[in-house]
Design an enzyme around this catalytic site. Structure first.
Site, mmCIF file in Angstrom:
data_model
loop_
_atom_site.group_PDB
_atom_site.id
_atom_site.type_symbol
_atom_site.label_atom_id
_atom_site.label_comp_id
_atom_site.label_asym_id
_atom_site.label_seq_id
_atom_site.Cartn_x
_atom_site.Cartn_y
_atom_site.Cartn_z
ATOM 1 N N HIS A 89 0.846 -1.201 0.000
ATOM 2 C CA HIS A 89 0.000 0.000 0.000
ATOM 3 C C HIS A 89 0.881 1.250 0.000
ATOM 4 O O HIS A 89 1.943 1.274 0.615
ATOM 5 C CB HIS A 89 -0.940 -0.002 1.214
ATOM 6 C CG HIS A 89 -1.942 1.102 1.149
ATOM 7 N ND1 HIS A 89 -1.662 2.376 1.580
ATOM 8 C CD2 HIS A 89 -3.205 1.130 0.649
ATOM 9 C CE1 HIS A 89 -2.726 3.140 1.367
ATOM 10 N NE2 HIS A 89 -3.675 2.403 0.797
ATOM 11 N N GLU A 158 -3.409 2.280 -7.428
ATOM 12 C CA GLU A 158 -3.791 3.410 -6.574
ATOM 13 C C GLU A 158 -2.770 4.528 -6.734
ATOM 14 O O GLU A 158 -1.722 4.506 -6.077
ATOM 15 C CB GLU A 158 -3.809 2.974 -5.111
ATOM 16 C CG GLU A 158 -4.773 1.867 -4.793
ATOM 17 C CD GLU A 158 -5.143 1.881 -3.314
ATOM 18 O OE1 GLU A 158 -6.318 2.043 -3.021
ATOM 19 O OE2 GLU A 158 -4.242 1.768 -2.478
HETATM 20 P P1 PGA Z 1 -8.916 6.716 -0.104
HETATM 21 O O1 PGA Z 1 -7.834 5.592 0.194
HETATM 22 O O2 PGA Z 1 -10.149 6.020 -0.599
HETATM 23 O O3 PGA Z 1 -9.132 7.401 1.222
HETATM 24 O O4 PGA Z 1 -8.330 7.625 -1.129
HETATM 25 C C1 PGA Z 1 -7.675 4.504 -0.681
HETATM 26 C C2 PGA Z 1 -6.642 3.565 -0.145
HETATM 27 O O5 PGA Z 1 -5.714 4.015 0.529
HETATM 28 O O6 PGA Z 1 -6.697 2.350 -0.387
#
Ligand code: PGA
Length: 235
Positions: A89, A158
């Site tokens: 992550h 992401e």
């Molecule tokens: P967020 O986080 O939806 O608050 O942008 C996504 C994540 O960190 O997986």
């Protein structure tokens, strides 16, 4: 669809129990989505869950047990029958300075054990600003050493600049990256980064988006259930 909630450092044992219980109740009569919840390590527990609701660890060390202060290993995860883990992550990479090397070794360790792994990749803003080619190069470098043919792998794209910022990637940003990755890797690919009630259907309906990994907008159980409901029929 695959819909995942990453609690990060939010919720207590008691509110996690309440959240997981509510989601589980909902899924008893709505079985179409595959749902993952990643509570804090202190809130992991033995819950009696529907087959399509999975509890995972946000992080763990590649060990059974040992002297790794502040970490947990598989003996702690086994106690709660946790067989799902989030690896790579962006907050682990960029806030907690986890190196690609340790992420890769974690991946190998948990792959050997057959865990379902949600493996996150994504570029920081300065890389995005250099264009698609550089962005893909960066994202692919995060896959170096990762066996992307692993059956129990779910990828999550992401972009770092979209996480927790309220700034969602545009549809084009998502499509460009997802199309490129899916051409090479035949695994489910989630999008994450400021996904919320108001945009989850649009994002999950994009080609090559197999679901969403959601932080902030998933922490309210009613919102999360609504997100599952809204996306359950998207192919
Ligand atoms: P967020 O986080 O939806 O608050 O942008 C996504 C994540 O960190 O997986």
């Amino acid at each position: 669809m695959i819909i995942a909630s990453n609690f990060k450092t939010n919720h207590t044992r008691s509110s996690t129990k309440d959240f997981v219980g509510a989601v589980n109740e909902y899924l008893k009569s709505n079985r179409s989505s595959e749902v993952y919840v990643f509570p804090t390590a202190t809130s992991l527990d033995n819950f009696d869950l529907q087959d399509n609701l999975h509890l995972g660890a946000q992080n763990a060390y590649p060990t059974i047990s040992g002297s790794f202060t502040g970490e947990i290993g598989t003996s702690q995860l086994d106690e709660f029958n946790i067989k799902t883990i989030l690896i790579g992550h962006s907050e682990r990479r960029h806030v907690l300075n986890e190196s690609n090397e340790s992420i890769v070794s974690k991946y190998k360790y948990y792959m050997e054990l057959g865990y379902k792994i949600i493996y996150c990749i994504g570029e920081p803003l300065e890389v995005k600003n250099q264009g698609l080619e550089k962005t893909l190069e960066y994202v692919y470098s995060q896959l170096d050493g990762i066996d992307t043919t692993y059956d129990n792998l779910i990828l999550a794209y992401e972009p770092v600049w979209a996480i927790g910022t309220g700034v969602t990637a545009t549809n084009d940003d998502i499509i460009n990256i997802h199309n490129a990755i899916k051409k090479d890797i035949d695994r489910p690919l989630l999008y994450g980064g400021s996904v919320k009630l108001s945009n989850v259907v649009e994002i999950c309906s994009l080609e090559n988006v197999d679901g969403a990994l959601i932080g902030t907008a998933s922490w309210n159980k009613d919102d999360f259930i609504q997100i599952i409901e809204l996306t359950k029929d998207i192919k």
